[in-house]
Scaffold this active site. Sequence first.
Site, PDB file in Angstrom:
ATOM      1  N   THR A  18      -6.634 -29.983  22.471  1.00 42.51           N
ATOM      2  CA  THR A  18      -7.700 -30.806  23.351  1.00 42.51           C
ATOM      3  C   THR A  18      -7.129 -32.325  23.343  1.00 42.51           C
ATOM      4  O   THR A  18      -7.238 -32.910  24.295  1.00 42.51           O
ATOM      5  CB  THR A  18      -9.175 -30.867  22.800  1.00 42.51           C
ATOM      6  OG1 THR A  18      -9.580 -29.307  22.782  1.00 42.51           O
ATOM      7  CG2 THR A  18     -10.120 -31.565  23.847  1.00 42.51           C
ATOM      8  N   ARG A  22      -3.025 -31.509  16.224  1.00 41.33           N
ATOM      9  CA  ARG A  22      -3.697 -31.669  14.691  1.00 41.33           C
ATOM     10  C   ARG A  22      -3.320 -30.561  13.810  1.00 41.33           C
ATOM     11  O   ARG A  22      -3.657 -29.284  14.353  1.00 41.33           O
ATOM     12  CB  ARG A  22      -5.206 -31.729  15.268  1.00 41.33           C
ATOM     13  CG  ARG A  22      -5.612 -33.111  15.728  1.00 41.33           C
ATOM     14  CD  ARG A  22      -7.146 -33.389  16.004  1.00 41.33           C
ATOM     15  NE  ARG A  22      -7.432 -34.296  16.708  1.00 41.33           N
ATOM     16  CZ  ARG A  22      -8.403 -34.713  17.268  1.00 41.33           C
ATOM     17  NH1 ARG A  22      -9.552 -33.963  16.926  1.00 41.33           N
ATOM     18  NH2 ARG A  22      -8.603 -35.776  18.033  1.00 41.33           N
ATOM     19  N   SER A 113      -9.202 -37.835  14.671  1.00 46.68           N
ATOM     20  CA  SER A 113     -10.713 -38.303  14.920  1.00 46.68           C
ATOM     21  C   SER A 113     -11.540 -38.090  13.973  1.00 46.68           C
ATOM     22  O   SER A 113     -11.551 -38.595  12.861  1.00 46.68           O
ATOM     23  CB  SER A 113     -10.695 -37.581  16.158  1.00 46.68           C
ATOM     24  OG  SER A 113     -11.917 -37.745  16.750  1.00 46.68           O
ATOM     25  N   HIS A 114     -12.693 -37.062  14.035  1.00 53.04           N
ATOM     26  CA  HIS A 114     -13.728 -36.849  13.492  1.00 53.04           C
ATOM     27  C   HIS A 114     -13.227 -36.040  12.100  1.00 53.04           C
ATOM     28  O   HIS A 114     -14.351 -35.771  11.282  1.00 53.04           O
ATOM     29  CB  HIS A 114     -14.849 -36.498  14.166  1.00 53.04           C
ATOM     30  CG  HIS A 114     -14.364 -35.223  14.814  1.00 53.04           C
ATOM     31  ND1 HIS A 114     -13.662 -35.327  15.882  1.00 53.04           N
ATOM     32  CD2 HIS A 114     -14.789 -33.843  14.591  1.00 53.04           C
ATOM     33  CE1 HIS A 114     -13.269 -34.361  16.409  1.00 53.04           C
ATOM     34  NE2 HIS A 114     -13.988 -32.980  15.573  1.00 53.04           N
ATOM     35  N   LYS A 126      -0.727 -37.974  18.790  1.00 54.24           N
ATOM     36  CA  LYS A 126      -1.164 -37.921  20.377  1.00 54.24           C
ATOM     37  C   LYS A 126      -0.388 -38.826  21.119  1.00 54.24           C
ATOM     38  O   LYS A 126      -0.051 -40.002  20.506  1.00 54.24           O
ATOM     39  CB  LYS A 126      -2.609 -38.296  20.507  1.00 54.24           C
ATOM     40  CG  LYS A 126      -3.103 -38.216  21.988  1.00 54.24           C
ATOM     41  CD  LYS A 126      -4.650 -38.128  21.967  1.00 54.24           C
ATOM     42  CE  LYS A 126      -5.316 -39.440  21.712  1.00 54.24           C
ATOM     43  NZ  LYS A 126      -6.744 -39.603  22.344  1.00 54.24           N
ATOM     44  N   ASP A 277     -16.868 -42.608  15.352  1.00 53.03           N
ATOM     45  CA  ASP A 277     -16.217 -41.510  14.436  1.00 53.03           C
ATOM     46  C   ASP A 277     -14.754 -42.122  13.754  1.00 53.03           C
ATOM     47  O   ASP A 277     -14.530 -43.434  13.736  1.00 53.03           O
ATOM     48  CB  ASP A 277     -15.821 -40.335  15.411  1.00 53.03           C
ATOM     49  CG  ASP A 277     -14.620 -40.410  16.343  1.00 53.03           C
ATOM     50  OD1 ASP A 277     -14.728 -41.740  16.756  1.00 53.03           O
ATOM     51  OD2 ASP A 277     -14.046 -39.919  16.619  1.00 53.03           O
ATOM     52  N   ASP A 279     -11.719 -42.360  14.701  1.00 49.39           N
ATOM     53  CA  ASP A 279     -10.924 -43.074  15.573  1.00 49.39           C
ATOM     54  C   ASP A 279     -11.424 -44.068  16.358  1.00 49.39           C
ATOM     55  O   ASP A 279     -11.031 -44.885  17.159  1.00 49.39           O
ATOM     56  CB  ASP A 279      -9.532 -42.349  16.036  1.00 49.39           C
ATOM     57  CG  ASP A 279     -10.508 -41.273  16.989  1.00 49.39           C
ATOM     58  OD1 ASP A 279     -11.604 -40.894  16.707  1.00 49.39           O
ATOM     59  OD2 ASP A 279      -9.651 -40.794  18.128  1.00 49.39           O
ATOM     60  N   ASP A 281     -13.563 -43.282  18.855  1.00 48.49           N
ATOM     61  CA  ASP A 281     -13.817 -43.250  20.421  1.00 48.49           C
ATOM     62  C   ASP A 281     -15.199 -42.470  20.571  1.00 48.49           C
ATOM     63  O   ASP A 281     -15.662 -42.563  21.912  1.00 48.49           O
ATOM     64  CB  ASP A 281     -12.627 -42.609  20.888  1.00 48.49           C
ATOM     65  CG  ASP A 281     -12.500 -40.990  20.151  1.00 48.49           C
ATOM     66  OD1 ASP A 281     -13.037 -40.741  19.252  1.00 48.49           O
ATOM     67  OD2 ASP A 281     -11.392 -40.361  20.610  1.00 48.49           O
ATOM     68  N   ARG A 282     -15.910 -42.009  19.591  1.00 50.99           N
ATOM     69  CA  ARG A 282     -17.409 -41.506  19.547  1.00 50.99           C
ATOM     70  C   ARG A 282     -18.328 -42.307  19.344  1.00 50.99           C
ATOM     71  O   ARG A 282     -18.154 -43.360  18.592  1.00 50.99           O
ATOM     72  CB  ARG A 282     -17.443 -40.157  18.739  1.00 50.99           C
ATOM     73  CG  ARG A 282     -16.135 -39.061  19.194  1.00 50.99           C
ATOM     74  CD  ARG A 282     -16.537 -37.704  18.488  1.00 50.99           C
ATOM     75  NE  ARG A 282     -15.595 -36.704  18.715  1.00 50.99           N
ATOM     76  CZ  ARG A 282     -15.629 -35.749  18.632  1.00 50.99           C
ATOM     77  NH1 ARG A 282     -16.784 -35.057  17.988  1.00 50.99           N
ATOM     78  NH2 ARG A 282     -14.912 -34.596  18.957  1.00 50.99           N
ATOM     79  N   THR A 344     -12.938 -29.788  29.247  1.00 51.46           N
ATOM     80  CA  THR A 344     -13.254 -30.690  28.241  1.00 51.46           C
ATOM     81  C   THR A 344     -11.963 -31.590  27.558  1.00 51.46           C
ATOM     82  O   THR A 344     -10.918 -30.901  27.472  1.00 51.46           O
ATOM     83  CB  THR A 344     -13.670 -29.832  26.957  1.00 51.46           C
ATOM     84  OG1 THR A 344     -14.807 -29.157  27.289  1.00 51.46           O
ATOM     85  CG2 THR A 344     -13.625 -30.466  25.466  1.00 51.46           C
ATOM     86  N   GLU A 363     -19.000 -37.111  27.643  1.00 51.47           N
ATOM     87  CA  GLU A 363     -19.026 -35.574  26.864  1.00 51.47           C
ATOM     88  C   GLU A 363     -20.149 -35.517  26.077  1.00 51.47           C
ATOM     89  O   GLU A 363     -20.376 -36.410  25.491  1.00 51.47           O
ATOM     90  CB  GLU A 363     -17.654 -35.280  26.257  1.00 51.47           C
ATOM     91  CG  GLU A 363     -16.294 -35.489  27.253  1.00 51.47           C
ATOM     92  CD  GLU A 363     -14.922 -34.921  26.473  1.00 51.47           C
ATOM     93  OE1 GLU A 363     -14.707 -33.709  26.586  1.00 51.47           O
ATOM     94  OE2 GLU A 363     -14.578 -35.571  25.590  1.00 51.47           O
ATOM     95  N   SER A 365     -19.917 -34.226  23.469  1.00 48.85           N
ATOM     96  CA  SER A 365     -19.397 -34.406  22.105  1.00 48.85           C
ATOM     97  C   SER A 365     -19.565 -35.781  21.507  1.00 48.85           C
ATOM     98  O   SER A 365     -18.587 -36.110  20.807  1.00 48.85           O
ATOM     99  CB  SER A 365     -18.015 -33.655  21.889  1.00 48.85           C
ATOM    100  OG  SER A 365     -17.118 -34.271  22.904  1.00 48.85           O
ATOM    101  N   LYS A 376     -12.255 -42.402  25.551  1.00 50.94           N
ATOM    102  CA  LYS A 376     -13.688 -42.595  25.383  1.00 50.94           C
ATOM    103  C   LYS A 376     -13.648 -43.992  24.353  1.00 50.94           C
ATOM    104  O   LYS A 376     -12.881 -44.272  23.468  1.00 50.94           O
ATOM    105  CB  LYS A 376     -14.383 -41.597  24.790  1.00 50.94           C
ATOM    106  CG  LYS A 376     -13.621 -40.795  23.701  1.00 50.94           C
ATOM    107  CD  LYS A 376     -14.644 -39.399  23.504  1.00 50.94           C
ATOM    108  CE  LYS A 376     -13.982 -38.624  22.304  1.00 50.94           C
ATOM    109  NZ  LYS A 376     -12.831 -37.932  22.664  1.00 50.94           N
TER     110      LYS A 376
HETATM  111  C1  VG1 Z   1     -13.526 -31.758  20.739  1.00 45.35           C
HETATM  112  C2  VG1 Z   1     -14.778 -32.248  21.983  1.00 45.35           C
HETATM  113  C3  VG1 Z   1     -14.240 -32.769  23.029  1.00 45.35           C
HETATM  114  C4  VG1 Z   1     -13.387 -33.965  22.561  1.00 45.35           C
HETATM  115  C5  VG1 Z   1     -12.422 -33.666  21.647  1.00 45.35           C
HETATM  116  C6  VG1 Z   1     -11.723 -34.929  21.039  1.00 45.35           C
HETATM  117  O1  VG1 Z   1     -12.957 -30.903  21.348  1.00 45.35           O
HETATM  118  O2  VG1 Z   1     -15.399 -30.913  21.992  1.00 45.35           O
HETATM  119  O3  VG1 Z   1     -15.489 -33.147  23.668  1.00 45.35           O
HETATM  120  O4  VG1 Z   1     -12.785 -34.661  23.847  1.00 45.35           O
HETATM  121  O5  VG1 Z   1     -13.052 -32.900  20.384  1.00 45.35           O
HETATM  122  O6  VG1 Z   1     -12.401 -35.936  20.620  1.00 45.35           O
HETATM  123  P1  VG1 Z   1     -12.692 -29.253  21.205  1.00 45.35           P
HETATM  124  O7  VG1 Z   1     -11.580 -28.860  21.886  1.00 45.35           O
HETATM  125  O8  VG1 Z   1     -12.632 -29.057  19.525  1.00 45.35           O
HETATM  126  O9  VG1 Z   1     -14.127 -28.838  21.552  1.00 45.35           O
HETATM  127  V1  VG1 Z   1     -12.078 -36.923  19.422  1.00 45.35           V
HETATM  128  O10 VG1 Z   1     -12.985 -37.864  19.233  1.00 45.35           O
HETATM  129  O11 VG1 Z   1     -11.417 -35.921  18.556  1.00 45.35           O
HETATM  130  O12 VG1 Z   1     -10.632 -37.497  19.901  1.00 45.35           O
HETATM  131 CO    CO Z   2     -12.624 -39.477  17.918  1.00 44.23          CO
END
Ligand code: VG1
Ligand code: CO
Length: 543
Positions: A18, A22, A113-114, A126, A277, A279, A281-282, A344, A363, A365, A376
């Site tokens: 996504t 990772r 990310s998280h 990425k 989070d 990085d 973005d959340r 997504t 989103e 999330s 984001k």
């Molecule tokens: C998750 C979230 C998605 C988001 C992605 C990256 O993906 O559901 O909405 O865009 O993480 O966010 P998945 O495929 O695990 O559902 V971040 O803050 O990791 O860059």
């Molecule tokens: Co993130």
Amino acid sequence: MSIKTLSTTPYDDQKPGTSGLRKRVTHFQQPHYVENFIQSLFDCLPGKEGQTLVIGGDGRYFNDSVIETAIRMAAANGFGKVLVGRGGILSTPAASHIIRHYGAFGGIVLSASHNPGGPDGDFGIKYNIGNGGPAPERITDAVYARSREIERYHIVEGGTVDFSGPGAFALDGMAIEVIDSIADYAALMETLFDFDAIRSLFASGFTMRFDAMHAVTGPYAREIIEGRLGAPHGTVVNGVPLPDFGGAHPDPNLVHAKELYDLLMGPDAPDFGAASDGDGDRNLIIGRNRFVTPSDSLALLAANAHLAPGYKRGLAGIARSMPTSAAADRVAEKLGIEMHETPTGWKYFGNLLDAGRVTICGEESAGTGSDHVREKDGLWAVLLWLNILAVRRQSVDAIVREHWATYGRNYYSRHDYEEVDAAAANGVMDALRARLPRLEVEGFGGRAIALADDFAYTDPVDGSVATGQGIRIGFADGSRIVFRLSGTGTVGATLRIYLERFEPPHGRHDRDTQEALADLIGLADALSDIRQKTGRAAPTVIT
Ligand code: VG1
Ligand code: CO
């Protein structure tokens, strides 16, 4: 100092998900694993010669090492210049801004990310294109294909690469500039929001806690919220980025940001609580005694954006990922603007934003953002909320209730089954997919089903098609269940179940969410047979 071409053998698992590639840190530490992926990427970027590349990450363990490798490989692959964040740190939204602001060719953003960090934690790589957004699928597919046949990579050996402090250097003819992105990012925020109004909100005694979760946003939040907006020192907590995020999980949800949640629900609650989070973005938004679901936050921000100077001319349109609740759709309808439902992941918003068809995206999330960057943006969402609060001078709770009374409430929750056996998770999805044709005809659990499909998306701008994006089952009363496999996990599979039920403007808006969704939760269980198939009695995380 010289360019070396070293031979290597391919890995077969470098498929970006996504949001980039990772894996566990230990997985990335296999011989040439990082080099293979970066070379595969560079091999898929025609026209990069002499161009500028932005490099930075969320500061997690292994960040420095990969940044040095990326810089050495960029020099060996003909880039003219690299802009690197000081100390190797750039939040994801800041990286997006830097790419756009300096007209770079693209950027490498290092983040998981998280996900937890540290030697036993996760890492990620990425690539973002020149519009500042995540590379579209046609590029990530090409990189994956290339990674399966790669036999050599180019790297500059010798010389020093030091990005710990500001400055400009060269490596084998390639310029390296170490930049401090905080000032650039803060300047961008000042063009969008009424800083004077927010300053006077704080001056009037408004209280806030921002939890940076020991992740990348700390320095940005301190500069903007405490520095430029005058919030008291101590408003930003956990503001020093740590390579292992202090051993915690930098995921701003009700499970991992529980301390913040408890504070906001308790007797000493400040007016406003927020978090971001790993990085940056959340975002998590909690008012005193009022948690705002990310789907509602998107709708509320869209409905009120005109109160901030950067959006006073209104919105061109709104886009949301498919599993995100339809709360924003009602706002778009009322405003008479375009509404888009995408798969997504932020990469699907890029074309709509570039084409000027949408201004705000979100989103479920915990991601919201606008056309100011192509990612984001956690802090942006917090600042837009502050701008709205500064103008309306009502509590978060009052604003949310008023919104529901106008548009209705979309009760919404996501149930995650993390790290389940991959074969079992695929089994759940395959069985559901096989049932889809019958569901629409027969209904389920005595309920009529209006829509049952595996979501596919055709990009209205370039016509590209994405299939297999999640199973959605829509009931005749507007309720919805979505089943989807995560594309960001690093161990086993994560199965996500998204549940939504609409309560009209004059209905009951004060029910407990899980209770209001109890019927649907039961239906989702029965439909998917998830307990039986995965051996799990309950979800790992409920948000
Ligand atoms: C998750 C979230 C998605 C988001 C992605 C990256 O993906 O559901 O909405 O865009 O993480 O966010 P998945 O495929 O695990 O559902 V971040 O803050 O990791 O860059
Ligand atoms: Co993130």
